[in-house]
Design a protein around this motif. Structure first.
Motif, mmCIF file in Angstrom:
data_model
loop_
_atom_site.group_PDB
_atom_site.id
_atom_site.type_symbol
_atom_site.label_atom_id
_atom_site.label_comp_id
_atom_site.label_asym_id
_atom_site.label_seq_id
_atom_site.Cartn_x
_atom_site.Cartn_y
_atom_site.Cartn_z
ATOM 1 N N UNK A 9 -1.084 20.206 -5.766
ATOM 2 C CA UNK A 9 -1.552 19.069 -6.567
ATOM 3 C C UNK A 9 -2.997 18.749 -6.209
ATOM 4 N N UNK A 10 -3.637 17.987 -7.077
ATOM 5 C CA UNK A 10 -5.030 17.605 -6.821
ATOM 6 C C UNK A 10 -5.145 16.740 -5.566
ATOM 7 N N UNK A 11 -4.184 15.843 -5.367
ATOM 8 C CA UNK A 11 -4.242 14.959 -4.201
ATOM 9 C C UNK A 11 -4.094 15.738 -2.899
ATOM 10 N N UNK A 12 -3.212 16.739 -2.874
ATOM 11 C CA UNK A 12 -3.064 17.536 -1.649
ATOM 12 C C UNK A 12 -4.270 18.444 -1.435
ATOM 13 N N UNK A 13 -4.903 18.873 -2.506
ATOM 14 C CA UNK A 13 -6.159 19.632 -2.367
ATOM 15 C C UNK A 13 -7.233 18.758 -1.722
ATOM 16 N N UNK A 14 -7.356 17.540 -2.221
ATOM 17 C CA UNK A 14 -8.339 16.615 -1.663
ATOM 18 C C UNK A 14 -8.040 16.327 -0.192
ATOM 19 N N UNK A 15 -6.770 16.129 0.116
ATOM 20 C CA UNK A 15 -6.378 15.821 1.491
ATOM 21 C C UNK A 15 -6.696 16.984 2.426
ATOM 22 N N UNK A 44 -19.747 19.556 -0.428
ATOM 23 C CA UNK A 44 -20.211 19.466 -1.821
ATOM 24 C C UNK A 44 -19.036 19.529 -2.779
ATOM 25 N N UNK A 45 -18.131 20.469 -2.526
ATOM 26 C CA UNK A 45 -16.985 20.644 -3.418
ATOM 27 C C UNK A 45 -16.034 19.460 -3.342
ATOM 28 N N UNK A 46 -15.887 18.891 -2.141
ATOM 29 C CA UNK A 46 -15.025 17.719 -1.979
ATOM 30 C C UNK A 46 -15.529 16.560 -2.821
ATOM 31 N N UNK A 47 -16.825 16.295 -2.772
ATOM 32 C CA UNK A 47 -17.405 15.205 -3.558
ATOM 33 C C UNK A 47 -17.245 15.466 -5.064
ATOM 34 N N UNK A 49 -15.043 17.434 -6.498
ATOM 35 C CA UNK A 49 -13.630 17.431 -6.881
ATOM 36 C C UNK A 49 -13.097 15.998 -6.987
ATOM 37 N N UNK A 50 -13.494 15.138 -6.054
ATOM 38 C CA UNK A 50 -13.080 13.728 -6.114
ATOM 39 C C UNK A 50 -13.547 13.087 -7.414
ATOM 40 N N UNK A 51 -14.805 13.324 -7.768
ATOM 41 C CA UNK A 51 -15.351 12.750 -9.009
ATOM 42 C C UNK A 51 -14.629 13.283 -10.236
ATOM 43 N N UNK A 184 -12.202 24.381 -11.509
ATOM 44 C CA UNK A 184 -12.524 23.701 -10.255
ATOM 45 C C UNK A 184 -11.380 23.843 -9.250
ATOM 46 N N UNK A 185 -10.147 23.800 -9.723
ATOM 47 C CA UNK A 185 -8.998 23.992 -8.831
ATOM 48 C C UNK A 185 -8.998 25.392 -8.240
#
Length: 251
Positions: A9-15, A44-47, A49-51, A184-185
């Motif tokens: 999931x996107x949230x687990x990717x961010x985590x 860079x990718x974290x920022x 991806x969050x946006x 992006x994923x």
């Protein structure tokens, strides 16, 4: 040792990314697991991806709300177009309007059956037909129909047309957002995999539980197989004790 699995999931990717960035940033000089260039890419990718996740969720909410309004506007347009045609048919049956005049509306003079108004395309077609037909009949000297009047029909028809255009725009934007998020994923998963490989290689010589905890600190996600014994500090102690009991080989 449990097996690892990339985030789903996107949230687990961010985590996972956030954990890797935080741990790498806190590591002492000379103890870095993640090279500087890779850490910079992860930040860079974290920022980004969050946006993108926030924008994607916002777009989905906008689309849901737009769908609710659109369904309402479709129902209103369908109801007024249908009622107008029924009033027209009744006026023909009473002899107030010549049945031949129904041709002005693209309607069959000998049929009282309502045209299909199920799809958006049907509503666009028949809304335009009756608006043009009523205008043409009035230019010939015919009296305006009421309950509903053509002006009332036109108000709801125009609202529907505007919302239909907006809906198509939402669909195109949503399709583009889905494509962008998919790409992006894939980029994020590839970076996470590269980081995890480096982390596991760095800690491969540690005892199982110690290695597990060290890797998890960098966001590596592990799952136990069914029936697999969980690693604990006692697991490492047992290994150390077993090693201590082994006789030393003579030279």
């Amino acid at each position: 040792m449990p097996y690892r699995r990339l985030p789903k999931t996107d949230q687990t990717r961010l985590k996972a990314l956030q954990a890797a960035v935080n741990s790498a940033s806190e590591a002492d000089f000379g103890q870095q697991v993640i090279p500087y260039h890779l850490l910079t890419e992860a930040q860079r990718l974290l920022m980004n991806f969050e946006n993108q996740v926030q924008q994607y969720q916002s777009n989905r909410l906008t689309k849901v709300n737009a769908n609710k309004k659109y369904r309402h506007d479709v129902q209103q347009a369908r109801m007024y177009i249908s009622h107008f045609i029924q009033v027209l048919n009744m006026s023909v049956m009473r002899g107030e309007i010549k049945k031949e005049h129904k041709k002005l509306y693209k309607l069959d003079p000998d049929s009282q059956i309502l045209p299909d108004l199920y799809t958006d395309e049907d509503l666009l077609l028949w809304g335009a037909n009756i608006i043009e037909g009523e205008a043409a009949r009035q230019r010939m000297g015919g009296f305006p129909l009421y309950n509903p009047s053509i002006n009332k029909v036109k108000v709801f028809y125009d609202i529907f047309k505007e919302q239909q255009f907006s809906q198509n725009m939402h669909r195109r934007n949503n399709a583009r957002a889905v494509t962008d998020m998919t790409e992006l994923r894939q980029m994020t998963d590839a970076l996470i995999l590269e980081i995890w490989n480096l982390v596991e290689e760095k800690y491969q010589n540690l005892l199982p539980y110690e290695r597990l905890q060290a890797c998890k600190k960098y966001g590596v996600i592990y799952y136990y197989r069914k029936g697999e014994k969980r690693l604990t500090p006692e697991s490492d102690k047992a290994i150390l004790f077993s090693r201590a009991q082994q006789p030393e080989l003579g030279i």
